[in-house]
Design a protein around this motif. Structure first.
Motif: not given
Length: 270
Positions: A106-129
């Motif tokens: 679950y990410v609180i952050g701007a696109p730079g952070l979200v994209n960096a996480l996506y690029d290494v295979g980390i997915t977004m999850n607001d239920v049970n991250p």
């Protein structure tokens, strides 16, 4: 034995700084404030290229990707290749991926952070991250704090991009990542793991990217509590510039000292 004057000592240290092979530079408060380039920065960049120096902009700012930072400098009239940038978002993504490949966050952050996480295979999850990850964001709100606390209390681990409490801007000093993480830490009783400077993880990565030994490198920054302590603990010569957060007055609060203090990077070119 003839004792050097303070001026002679500063000149000797400046020559030592100029003789380094590699430079790790902060950005906010060193290169720019917000969208305003600081005095002498273009001359400094030209000097780095002219003297075949190796340099890396190592920033705790998590909002932008290296490409966006490269484009930001380009809009200010500076042409620097994208390979010269490394951010706390990239360092955070690398750290989490090394700990738990294929995890979710679950990410609180701007696109730079979200994209960096996506690029290494980390997915977004607001239920049970597996992780709650916090970086700088302009739209921070109370609902985000509530959600983060709920997920951490269910077992998610708290990671933050950097430990900067404040940062420089066009409007003066403003709250930064640690100020955003503090309510979550207080409400959950959990301490975040901060990945950016002064964490040695980020400094070691910076030196590897430069391909320069610590003895042949210098850290240039505007903050005693991140840049200078990171450089000191990593064995680099340290240069504090007074164009950002730290001042001659508040450096007295710290038990360590920078190798040299300058008004700005405009004093480095010969």
């Amino acid at each position: 034995m003839i004792k050097m004057t303070e001026q002679e000592q500063n000149l000797r240290l400046l020559e030592e700084l100029r003789g380094k092979q590699g430079y790790i530079c902060d950005m906010d408060g060193v290169i720019y404030h917000g969208n305003r380039l600081l005095p002498g920065v273009k001359d400094f960049i030209d000097w780095l290229y002219k003297n075949n120096k190796r340099f890396l902009f190592l920033t705790n700012s998590s909002e932008r990707s290296p490409k966006e930072l490269q484009q930001k400098l380009e809009r200010m009239g500076l042409e620097v290749d994208e390979s010269h940038f490394y951010t706390s978002s990239l360092a955070t993504a690398k750290f989490i991926h090394s700990q738990a490949p294929g995890c979710s966050a679950y990410v609180i952050g701007a696109p730079g952070l979200v994209n960096a996480l996506y690029d290494v295979g980390i997915t977004m999850n607001d239920v049970n991250p597996d992780y709650v990850v916090v970086g700088e964001i302009n739209s921070y709100n109370y609902n985000m704090i509530i959600k983060a606390c709920q997920l951490i209390n269910k077992g998610a681990r708290l990671v933050a991009t950097n430990s900067d409490m404040t940062g420089p801007s066009d409007f003066g000093i403003i709250p930064a990542c640690r100020a955003l993480v503090a309510p979550i830490e207080l409400a959950t009783g959990r301490q975040a793991y901060y990945v950016g400077k002064p964490n040695p993880l980020m400094m070691r990565t910076g030196l590897r990217l430069l391909d320069v030994h610590s003895e042949d490198a210098a850290m240039i920054g505007d903050r005693m509590d991140t840049d200078i302590v990171a450089g000191t603990e990593s064995g680099l010569m340290t240069c504090l510039v007074l164009s950002g957060v730290s001042t001659l007055e508040n450096i007295k609060e710290f038990s360590y000292r920078p190798s040299i203090i300058l008004e700005g990077v405009n004093q480095i070119p010969e």
